[in-house]
Design an enzyme around this catalytic site. Structure first.
Site, PDB file in Angstrom:
ATOM      1  N   HIS A  80      -3.327  21.433  19.814  1.00  0.00           N
ATOM      2  CA  HIS A  80      -1.970  22.543  19.963  1.00  0.00           C
ATOM      3  C   HIS A  80      -0.946  22.046  18.826  1.00  0.00           C
ATOM      4  O   HIS A  80      -0.570  20.721  19.076  1.00  0.00           O
ATOM      5  CB  HIS A  80      -1.639  22.727  21.221  1.00  0.00           C
ATOM      6  N   GLU A 105      -2.304  29.361  14.592  1.00  0.00           N
ATOM      7  CA  GLU A 105      -0.952  29.439  15.302  1.00  0.00           C
ATOM      8  C   GLU A 105       0.065  28.896  14.389  1.00  0.00           C
ATOM      9  O   GLU A 105       0.261  27.705  14.449  1.00  0.00           O
ATOM     10  CB  GLU A 105      -1.001  28.725  16.614  1.00  0.00           C
ATOM     11  N   GLY A 132       6.496  30.697  20.177  1.00  0.00           N
ATOM     12  CA  GLY A 132       7.482  30.299  21.212  1.00  0.00           C
ATOM     13  C   GLY A 132       8.954  30.854  21.077  1.00  0.00           C
ATOM     14  O   GLY A 132       9.992  30.527  21.587  1.00  0.00           O
ATOM     15  N   SER A 162       3.880  34.083  19.659  1.00  0.00           N
ATOM     16  CA  SER A 162       4.645  35.218  20.123  1.00  0.00           C
ATOM     17  C   SER A 162       3.806  36.527  20.160  1.00  0.00           C
ATOM     18  O   SER A 162       4.329  37.467  19.830  1.00  0.00           O
ATOM     19  CB  SER A 162       5.803  35.314  19.158  1.00  0.00           C
ATOM     20  N   GLU A 192       1.979  21.774  19.619  1.00  0.00           N
ATOM     21  CA  GLU A 192       2.897  20.883  20.453  1.00  0.00           C
ATOM     22  C   GLU A 192       2.453  19.443  20.490  1.00  0.00           C
ATOM     23  O   GLU A 192       3.262  18.396  20.513  1.00  0.00           O
ATOM     24  CB  GLU A 192       3.370  21.488  21.798  1.00  0.00           C
ATOM     25  N   ASN A 195      -2.109  30.383  27.561  1.00  0.00           N
ATOM     26  CA  ASN A 195      -1.849  28.852  27.534  1.00  0.00           C
ATOM     27  C   ASN A 195      -0.256  28.634  28.259  1.00  0.00           C
ATOM     28  O   ASN A 195       0.585  29.118  27.719  1.00  0.00           O
ATOM     29  CB  ASN A 195      -1.634  28.555  26.051  1.00  0.00           C
ATOM     30  N   TRP A 196      -0.494  28.284  29.477  1.00  0.00           N
ATOM     31  CA  TRP A 196       0.636  28.279  30.175  1.00  0.00           C
ATOM     32  C   TRP A 196       1.527  27.134  29.961  1.00  0.00           C
ATOM     33  O   TRP A 196       2.832  26.962  30.440  1.00  0.00           O
ATOM     34  CB  TRP A 196       0.108  28.168  31.857  1.00  0.00           C
ATOM     35  N   LYS A 197       1.088  26.002  29.119  1.00  0.00           N
ATOM     36  CA  LYS A 197       2.005  24.860  28.837  1.00  0.00           C
ATOM     37  C   LYS A 197       2.375  24.349  30.122  1.00  0.00           C
ATOM     38  O   LYS A 197       1.793  24.208  31.186  1.00  0.00           O
ATOM     39  CB  LYS A 197       2.970  25.247  27.878  1.00  0.00           C
ATOM     40  N   GLY A 227       1.044  32.356  24.615  1.00  0.00           N
ATOM     41  CA  GLY A 227       1.829  31.268  25.538  1.00  0.00           C
ATOM     42  C   GLY A 227       2.873  31.937  26.455  1.00  0.00           C
ATOM     43  O   GLY A 227       2.318  32.529  27.601  1.00  0.00           O
ATOM     44  N   GLY A 228       3.932  31.909  26.231  1.00  0.00           N
ATOM     45  CA  GLY A 228       5.109  32.622  27.066  1.00  0.00           C
ATOM     46  C   GLY A 228       4.765  33.856  27.929  1.00  0.00           C
ATOM     47  O   GLY A 228       4.746  33.901  28.997  1.00  0.00           O
TER      48      GLY A 228
HETATM   49  P1  PGA Z   1       3.723  31.729  22.265  1.00  0.00           P
HETATM   50  O1  PGA Z   1       2.863  30.337  22.458  1.00  0.00           O
HETATM   51  O2  PGA Z   1       2.909  32.835  22.848  1.00  0.00           O
HETATM   52  O3  PGA Z   1       4.745  31.450  23.761  1.00  0.00           O
HETATM   53  O4  PGA Z   1       4.245  31.708  20.964  1.00  0.00           O
HETATM   54  C1  PGA Z   1       1.512  30.256  21.779  1.00  0.00           C
HETATM   55  C2  PGA Z   1       1.018  28.886  22.039  1.00  0.00           C
HETATM   56  O5  PGA Z   1       1.629  28.049  21.758  1.00  0.00           O
HETATM   57  O6  PGA Z   1      -0.267  28.760  22.200  1.00  0.00           O
END
Ligand code: PGA
Length: 249
Positions: free
Chosen positions: A94, A166, A172, A212, A96, A9-11, A233-234
């Site tokens: 998600h 999640e 993150g 994470s 966010e 997930n690149w956001k 994500g990251g």
């Molecule tokens: P993260 O994000 O791996 O950076 O914690 C995961 C996500 O939000 O899908």
């Protein structure tokens, strides 16, 4: 046997040009791989990435969409538009989206139905906040998110459903849940799926962990009996790091 599913997930990262060179590099890195790898990219990168991913096992998807087919919803995007651009799946709910953009379970539920209707694989995300967990409400919150966001989804429709657990407190910040915490909540998600549908549907459901994930914890997470995959994500922003996670074995 459930299939393993690894997704990035690149956001809100990467311009189209950056996205395309990433996909090109990932394609090369995964040339031997036979299983799909999913990438949720920014809207503007969907089309170029989907074109670049042709002939590979990289599947391109979106990170959000609206529940309506079309209409006067400035700044929103419809499932048909995502499909046409080359998206095959979409992240819905998600954390966010839930927390920064105040999306409700009811809204997310309508999006899930719209995605299914338009043949986009819904990746429904659920997860409790730090306060929920500290106050002993983690299971209650996750159960409510599942029941409300999946309302009206039939057993047959679950064949193309992915659920991502999640925990908000692990996203993150480099502080993942322990494998045990993640496994416990995945088992609980399967229990709720059993209540919503049936034991056989719950057993077949694809459940992935996000929060994470990195090359160091990927293998331990994947060893858990109820964790079928990872939503990264990251650590998915770098081809090298993401490839290490994909090749966790
Ligand atoms: P993260 O994000 O791996 O950076 O914690 C995961 C996500 O939000 O899908």
């Amino acid at each position: 046997m459930r299939k393993e599913l690894i997704a990035g997930n690149w956001k809100m990262y990467k311009t189209s040009a950056e996205a395309v060179s990433y996909v090109e590099a990932l394609k090369t890195a995964l040339v031997e791989r036979q299983e799909p790898v999913y990438l949720a990219v920014p809207f503007t990168a969907i089309h170029p990435c989907a074109e670049k991913a042709q002939g590979s096992h990289i599947v391109i998807g979106a990170q959000n969409m609206n529940d309506a087919s079309e209409g006067a919803f400035t700044g929103e995007i419809a499932a048909t538009m995502l499909k046409e651009a080359g998206a095959q799946f979409v992240l819905l709910g998600h954390s966010e989206r839930r927390h920064i953009f105040k999306e409700s379970n009811a809204f997310i539920n309508r999006k899930v139905h719209q995605a299914i209707k338009e043949n986009l694989i819904p990746f429904l995300c659920v997860g409790e906040t730090k306060a929920d967990r500290e106050e002993g409400r983690a299971e209650e919150v996750v159960a409510l998110q599942l029941k409300e966001s999946l309302k009206g989804v039939t057993e047959t429709q679950t064949e193309s459903l992915v659920i991502a657990y999640e925990p908000v407190w692990a996203i993150g910040n480099g502080k993942p849940a322990t494998a045990q915490e993640a496994q416990e909540m995945h088992a609980f998600v399967r229990k709720i799926a059993e209540e919503i549908w049936s034991t056989s549907t719950a057993e077949k459901l694809t459940l992935v962990y996000g929060g994470s994930v990195n090359p160091e914890n990927a293998a331990t997470m994947m060893q858990q009996p109820d964790i079928d995959g990872l939503l990264v994500g990251g650590a998915s922003l770098s081809v090298e790091t993401f490839t290490k996670i994909i090749n966790y074995r």
